[in-house]
Write an enzyme that holds these catalytic residues in place. Structure first.
Site, short mmCIF file in Angstrom:
data_model
loop_
_atom_site.label_atom_id
_atom_site.label_comp_id
_atom_site.label_asym_id
_atom_site.label_seq_id
_atom_site.Cartn_x
_atom_site.Cartn_y
_atom_site.Cartn_z
N LYS A 18 0.73 -1.20 -0.07
CA LYS A 18 0.09 0.07 0.02
C LYS A 18 0.80 1.14 -0.20
CE LYS A 18 -3.88 -2.30 -0.17
NZ LYS A 18 -3.22 -3.93 -0.25
C1 LIG Z 1 -9.45 -2.36 -1.51
C2 LIG Z 1 -8.65 -3.25 -0.57
N1 LIG Z 1 -9.21 -3.69 0.54
C3 LIG Z 1 -8.92 -4.26 1.58
C4 LIG Z 1 -7.77 -4.89 1.45
C5 LIG Z 1 -7.04 -5.78 2.27
O1 LIG Z 1 -6.02 -5.33 3.09
P1 LIG Z 1 -5.23 -6.08 4.16
O2 LIG Z 1 -4.17 -6.86 3.34
O3 LIG Z 1 -4.65 -5.18 4.91
O4 LIG Z 1 -5.97 -6.89 5.11
C6 LIG Z 1 -6.78 -4.67 0.42
C7 LIG Z 1 -5.43 -5.20 0.12
O5 LIG Z 1 -5.10 -5.39 -0.80
C8 LIG Z 1 -7.27 -3.76 -0.74
O6 LIG Z 1 -6.93 -3.52 -1.77
#
Ligand SMILES: Cc1ncc(COP(=O)(O)O)c(C=O)c1O
Length: 441
Positions: free
Chosen positions: A220
């Site tokens: 991210k």
């Molecule tokens: C749009 C979106 N929502 C949620 C997530 C989930 O994030 P995490 O990996 O921190 O659980 C991601 C991760 O790629 C994402 O791109």
């Protein structure tokens, strides 16, 4: 046998003193952490010697609660709250956890429906189902974010929340979505995983809806390896999310107090963030402004240098100023031309790619979410699907969002690197112009 005077009555203590004991986490652990940074061998040697020369050092607590040192996780929460501009912020161990904590805080459960976009990372929708609710998937439009007209059509009496996703760094259509949500009395959970620091009409993403969910996983904008945050202005939702994120700890203002209001005490899980991630997250949050400025500058240079070609259009931005600048997307007239262009761009050294190819599985596109489309359940109770009479479940099908599949099959995506120099940007734009001119001549 003579009776000794009890300490309680002024006698000597049986155990005058214990410790001090070394802390659980010491120099070895510090060394393991430092070894993740690739210092040159002489510097690594010097660091090791310096650390070893210290006779005794108190190690960190690494658990945010009951921490004798100021908590890094708490400091990261404060920093993000100030950056985003909400009254509350809760650190968790991922955005997946942030989404579940938000859905649960809102009281979403079996039989409820939550509206999610057809183009998002699977976690946005999967967490609805793992909260025992039903994901209702709607088309995106040329902004590649949820189309407000489709949301309105998808609302039923079971709908309990709308979850816009600020996909690939660009804000969703928050004016129309917030207006609709207000009219229908529905909460909005913003998935800000891919757009930390972005804004819409001057307000930071994550502060516009009822709750905001952030990811700090390594891919991210700002990262801590793993990590996530929930933002909200609503104290009650914050309290409930906090209780869900730390099962049975029931922190609230007074940890062991009786329930102040129905819905304050319930059984949750453990999504706590560790102090290691908190420390990295804190430093990263402080860098957000600088990072975004670099992403935006590089993206603008590339975009400005792309010459207009009939039939080619850029992804529509709902707020160009609030876009984080991490990604440039444009559409070609047909999927075949798009595939051809991607091959040619990659041959030129331009790191661009497609978004949807019917032969390549990708968890960002609803078409591949067979867990949902085929109504898979983790246990024999058949939840979440069994909570609703089968004819009332959404009519899931792999082609149910044709607008999304069409747009994504014609989209070319260029991830922007914040380290790109003006020379890199000029070369990339040159490559794009060369390919588009050749393919759409
Ligand atoms: C749009 C979106 N929502 C949620 C997530 C989930 O994030 P995490 O990996 O921190 O659980 C991601 C991760 O790629 C994402 O791109």
């Amino acid at each position: 046998m003579s009776m000794e005077k009890l300490a309680l009555h002024g006698g000597p203590k049986a155990v005058p003193e214990l410790g001090p004991f070394p802390t659980k986490i010491g120099k070895e652990e510090l060394w393991e952490i430092l070894s993740m940074w690739q210092f040159s061998p002489p510097t690594a040697q010097k660091l090791r010697e310096l650390i070893e020369s210290e006779a005794e050092v108190k190690g960190p607590h690494l658990f945010r609660y009951y921490n004798p040192q100021p908590s890094k996780v708490a400091a990261a929460e404060t920093a993000l709250r100030e950056l985003i501009g909400t009254r509350h912020c809760l650190a968790v161990n991922s955005c997946t956890s942030a989404l579940v904590a938000s859905y649960r805080a809102l009281g979403i459960g079996a039989g409820d429906e939550v509206i999610v976009p057809a183009y998002t990372f699977f976690a946005t929708a999967a967490t609805v189902a793992s909260s025992n609710a039903i994901p209702v998937i709607v088309d995106v439009d040329d902004s590649l974010t949820m189309a407000p007209d489709q949301i309105e059509k998808a609302i039923t009496k079971r709908t309990k929340a709308i979850v816009p996703v600020h996909m690939r760094g660009a804000p969703a259509q928050m004016d129309a979505i917030l207006d609709l949500a207000r009219r229908k009395g529905l909460p909005v959970v913003e998935d800000v995983a891919q757009a930390a620091g972005g804004s819409f009409n001057g307000r930071r993403l994550g502060s516009l809806g009822t709750m905001g969910c952030f990811s700090f996983d390594y891919y991210k904008i700002i990262v801590s390896g793993e990590g996530g945050f929930v933002t909200t202005d609503d104290e009650w939702l914050y309290t409930r999310a906090q209780s869900w994120h730390d099962c049975a700890a029931c922190w609230r203002p007074d940890r062991f107090a009786q329930e102040r209001r129905e819905g304050e005490l319930f059984c949750g899980e453990n999504y706590r963030m560790s102090e290691l991630e908190g420390a990295v997250a804190l430093a990263q949050i402080r860098k957000t402004g600088d990072l975004l400025a670099r992403y935006r500058k590089a993206k603008q240079q590339i975009k400005d240098a792309i010459e207009p070609v009939p039939g080619v259009s850029f992804r529509r931005l709902t707020d160009a100023v609030g876009d984080t600048g991490i990604c440039l997307v444009w559409f070609l007239p047909t999927a075949a031309q798009t595939r051809q262009a991607i091959e040619a761009l990659q041959a030129e050294g331009v790191p661009a790619g497609g978004i949807y190819d019917s032969k390549i599985r990708d968890w960002h596109i609803y078409h591949y979410w067979e867990h949902i489309l085929d109504k898979k359940a983790v246990a024999s109770d058949g939840l979440p699907w069994s909570a609703v009479p089968a004819p009332q479940l959404p009519p899931y099908a792999r082609d149910m969002c044709p607008r999304t599949l069409d747009l994504l099959s014609r989209a070319i995506m260029l991830d922007i690197h914040c380290e790109y120099t003006p020379r890199d940007c000029a070369a990339i734009a040159r490559g794009i112009n060369k390919v588009l001119r050749a393919i759409l001549k």
